[in-house]
Design an enzyme around this catalytic site. Structure first.
Site, short mmCIF file in Angstrom:
data_model
loop_
_atom_site.label_atom_id
_atom_site.label_comp_id
_atom_site.label_asym_id
_atom_site.label_seq_id
_atom_site.Cartn_x
_atom_site.Cartn_y
_atom_site.Cartn_z
N GLU A 1 -2.04 -6.53 8.20
CA GLU A 1 -1.83 -5.77 9.45
C GLU A 1 -1.43 -4.33 9.13
O GLU A 1 -0.39 -3.84 9.61
CB GLU A 1 -0.81 -6.46 10.37
CG GLU A 1 -1.30 -7.80 10.86
CD GLU A 1 -0.56 -8.40 12.05
OE1 GLU A 1 0.49 -7.88 12.44
OE2 GLU A 1 -1.06 -9.42 12.58
N GLU B 1 -4.86 -15.24 10.66
CA GLU B 1 -3.76 -15.56 11.59
C GLU B 1 -4.37 -15.84 12.95
O GLU B 1 -5.05 -14.97 13.52
CB GLU B 1 -2.76 -14.40 11.69
CG GLU B 1 -1.96 -14.24 10.41
CD GLU B 1 -0.83 -13.23 10.51
OE1 GLU B 1 -0.27 -13.06 11.61
OE2 GLU B 1 -0.52 -12.62 9.47
O1 AHR Z 1 2.66 -14.83 12.23
C1 AHR Z 1 3.66 -13.98 12.64
C2 AHR Z 1 3.31 -12.50 12.44
O2 AHR Z 1 2.23 -12.16 13.25
C3 AHR Z 1 2.84 -12.11 11.07
O3 AHR Z 1 3.87 -11.87 10.19
C4 AHR Z 1 2.08 -10.85 11.33
O4 AHR Z 1 1.07 -10.62 10.39
C5 AHR Z 1 1.57 -11.03 12.74
O5 AHR Z 1 1.85 -9.94 13.52
#
Ligand code: AHR
Length: 481
Positions: A172, A294
């Site tokens: 991210e 994710e």
């Molecule tokens: O999964 C929780 C968070 O969500 C992670 O650390 C991040 O990459 C995303 O914003």
């Protein structure tokens, strides 16, 4: 409604890595959830919870991503090696401001990978780490010969190099990983990935940090400037029924929220279609994979828990989200090389919840169990219509056809007709999960309210299969022609 199944044609392989998981130093995912330490009264092997390891092996976990998430871009791996009593502590600023004692580090992660019999996906630090630090981590993990980092690994008790299948160059980077512009990150990616050296003959699959949801400009910029230097480009997408600020409760919701949640899960299809179309312009052969490292539901943390720990319950609604999303991944199997639901234990859309020595499997876990038959199978094309609340997928492995269906209506039963090109001789197995209410779930007092049961509401007539799919259910039938 009849669906015609083209079961004699070959399709696209469904990578087993689509069924991957994600574990971050966040709340009780690593500590308590996966790792309790060698001295814990909770049964463990070398510190890893035996019950959790066994449960994850049962769903054939193919790959585990670690150490983050946002945590990855403030993690300094050298703090997590050597004797535990000498390891530096740090503050986990992203997640609850708690003290991280670094007792779970590189050696512990690879011990967990060994016990899970799965592959490793390590995420490096671009946001606050140096090129040298990242490069040395790769050397420490994968260098078999004589080198400063390989020697350090040996000093710390591990003679042989580990196999690291996937490596993420930052996380991210548009947000918690450095708030960068895509042009700047693309240049940093080019630089950092240069020093992710290939020691030995086991190829490291390099993942570039990709877009947040529908940031197509990010994908365009990364592909234009670096596509030839990456194997995969990530994509993050979470389902928040009430939006990012309010999110919504995991357990208390009405029918509208149920519908919105399922519709938002289905949006993954548009995201993959549009990101892929951009990637096609630079990579028409579809060599570079989309890595959805994710995904899942993100609700308001359970009342009474640390909001920074992202602990949420998991209901049959989460099971719908899991099935809807996995079906979409199958549809995009050529481009989607890997996906990692967030997060394995005690965080967000978890497979498993723990409380001390107790453990429960969530409805989402049971979907991964029902769907494990699709790992490394081949998609089968189908044509025809079904109602708006039905989503299904079908795959073939050797002589067995696997059909999974999800009915996310909240009432009624849907009668579906599947017409195959050849006769079906036998149903080897038919299993399902179903909710008796929208928030059906398992907790420590009722660990088996939602469990996999045998399913028998189907009939076969030559090449026709009729299935009556109950509302709020996910089922898998294994058929032999
Ligand atoms: O999964 C929780 C968070 O969500 C992670 O650390 C991040 O990459 C995303 O914003």
């Amino acid at each position: 409604m009849t669906i015609n199944i083209q079961n004699t044609k070959s399709g696209t392989p469904i990578s087993k890595y689509i069924y991957g998981h994600f574990s971050e130093h966040l709340g009780r995912c690593i500590y308590e959830g996966l790792y309790v330490g060698e001295d814990s009264p909770i049964p463990n092997k070398n510190g890893m919870r035996t019950d959790v390891v066994e449960a994850l092996k049962n769903i054939k976990i193919p790959v585990l991503r670690w150490p983050g998430g946002c945590f990855a871009d403030e993690y300094h791996w050298k703090d997590g090696i050597g004797p535990k009593e000498n390891r530096k502590t740090m503050v986990n600023t992203h997640w609850g401001g708690v003290t991280e004692n670094n007792h779970f580090g590189t050696h512990e992660f690879f011990e967990l990978i060994k016990q899970l019999e799965c592959d490793a996906y390590v995420n490096g630090n671009v946001g606050s780490g140096t090129v040298q630090e990242m490069s040395e981590w790769v050397e420490y993990i994968t260098m078999d010969g004589i080198s400063p980092m390989a020697d350090l690994r040996r000093e710390n008790g591990h003679e042989e190099a580990w196999e690291m299948k996937f490596f993420g160059v930052g996380n991210e980077n548009w947000g918690c990983g450095g708030n960068m512009r895509p042009e700047y990150y693309a240049d940093l990616y080019r630089r950092y990935q240069t020093y992710v050296r290939q020691y030995g003959d086991k190829k490291i699959y390099k993942v570039a940090g990709g877009a947040n949801v529908d940031d197509y400009h990010w994908t365009e910029t990364l592909m234009k400037n670096a596509h030839w230097l990456m194997d995969g480009l990530s994509l993050h997408y979470y389902v928040h029924p009430k939006g990012w600020e309010e999110k919504g409760s995991a357990l208390e919701f009405d029918e509208t929220e149920w519908q919105v949640t399922c519709e938002k899960a289905a949006y993954m299809d548009e995201l993959l279609t549009r990101h892929s179309a951009i990637m096609d312009q630079y990579d028409p052969e579809q060599r570079v994979g989309i890595i959805v490292d994710e995904w899942g539901t993100w609700f308001t943390a359970e009342p009474g828990t640390n909001p920074g720990f992202l602990y949420q319950q998991n209901t049959i609604r989460d099971a719908m989200v899991a099935a809807i999303t996995l079906n979409i991944f199958h549809k995009h199997a050529k481009r989607v090389h890997m996906a990692n639901i967030a997060q394995t234990v005690n965080v967000l859309q978890a497979m498993i919840l723990t409380d001390g020595e107790q453990m429960v499997k969530t409805p989402s876990y049971h979907v991964f169990d029902l769907y494990k038959v699709h790992q490394d199978a081949e998609t089968i094309d189908s044509h025809g219509t079904s109602s708006d609340t039905i989503t299904y997928t079908i795959s073939k492995k050797e002589d067995t056809i696997h059909l999974s269906v999800c009915n996310f209506a909240t009432k009624g039963t849907e009668e579906l007709f599947f017409s195959f090109e050849t006769a079906i001789n036998e149903v080897k197995e038919a299993r399902y999960i179903v909710g008796d209410k929208m928030n059906a779930h398992n907790d420590f007092d009722h660990p088996e309210d939602v469990v996999i049961q045998d399913f028998d509401d189907y009939s076969i007539n030559d090449n026709q299969l009729t299935v009556n799919v109950p509302a709020m259910s996910v089922l898998t039938l294994s058929l032999v022609g």
